[in-house]
Design an enzyme around this catalytic site. Structure first.
Site, PDB file in Angstrom:
ATOM      1  N   ASP A   1       0.846  -1.197   0.000  1.00 36.87           N
ATOM      2  CA  ASP A   1       0.000   0.000   0.000  1.00 36.87           C
ATOM      3  C   ASP A   1       0.877   1.240   0.000  1.00 36.87           C
ATOM      4  OD1 ASP A   1       0.019   0.974   3.082  1.00 36.87           O
ATOM      5  OD2 ASP A   1      -0.114  -1.210   3.027  1.00 36.87           O
TER       6      ASP A   1
ATOM      7  N   GLU B   1      -6.907   4.568  12.334  1.00 41.07           N
ATOM      8  CA  GLU B   1      -5.715   4.577  13.180  1.00 41.07           C
ATOM      9  C   GLU B   1      -5.598   5.938  13.848  1.00 41.07           C
ATOM     10  OE1 GLU B   1      -1.887   4.762  11.003  1.00 41.07           O
ATOM     11  OE2 GLU B   1      -3.093   4.565   9.185  1.00 41.07           O
TER      12      GLU B   1
END
Length: 221
Positions: free
Chosen positions: A25, A116
């Site tokens: 990613d 997150e």
């Protein structure tokens, strides 16, 4: 394919030795990526940052997405959640309008919601509601539930360990270790595991928990 059906199909392979498909990613922090070299090294998918909140568009998303497509990678976009700034629905719609959509062409992963950081001042129940708002909005527009990216600590702190998404949303587990450990939130397994933040061709190293046929099924729906 609904998540419950996907789980059933996935677990039917339980008596076999499951393969793992490499991927990675990226975001604008990787301004130049050699997608062809990544593919030639064995990578078959990449997840690319598209948006954040309701005002930020990753400046490298379009170039990354085009490069990944030309290299033959299965690809998808991700949205960095800002739960304290606007509703889940507003952020899902912004993501959808700026690269986060899905189509059943067999090479596009459902969008990923990146969870997150801190809990943005939300209670566990409010955070679960926010994620559900995002997820249901995305599903309503695409027919697919988004992947949920998180780590065990965040999920425990910010959602109270909720198992509300086990039957709908595939888990992308962030855990930098030699083993994935026990998934949070009651998920029976991870769909993708981000196992370190150093990939040879840029970004983070990921692995899909299955073989290439199953990865294509995730993309196809």
């Amino acid at each position: 394919m609904k998540m419950k059906a996907f789980i059933t199909a996935f677990l039917s392979f339980g008596s076999l030795a499951l393969a793992a498909v490499p991927g990675f990613d990226i975001s604008h922090y990787q301004p130049s990526v050699d997608f062809t070299a990544a593919y030639n090294s064995g990578a078959r998918f990449v997840i690319i940052k598209a948006t954040e909140g309701t005002s930020y568009k990753d400046p490298k998303f379009s170039a990354h997405y085009t490069g990944a497509t030309k290299a033959g990678l299965i690809r998808g976009g991700y949205h960095f959640a800002r739960p304290g700034s606007s509703s889940g629905a507003a952020q899902a719609n912004y993501f959808l309008a700026n690269g986060g959509g899905w189509s059943g062409d067999g090479i596009t992963l459902p969008g990923m919601l990146d969870l997150e950081g801190d809990c943005a001042g939300l209670s566990a129940s409010a955070m679960v509601s926010w994620i559900r708002d995002f997820s249901n909005t995305y599903h309503g527009k695409t027919g697919r539930y988004p992947l949920l990216y998180t780590n065990p600590s965040w999920w425990s702190s910010c959602t109270g360990g909720s198992n509300a998404f086990v039957n709908t949303n595939p888990l992308v587990l962030a855990r930098y270790s030699s083993s994935a450990g026990t998934p949070p939130g009651g998920w029976p397994y991870y769909t993708i595991w981000q196992f370190n933040d150093s990939y040879k061709y840029g970004g983070d190293s990921d692995t899909f928990n299955g073989d290439i046929t199953q990865l294509k099924k995730l993309a196809k729906g």
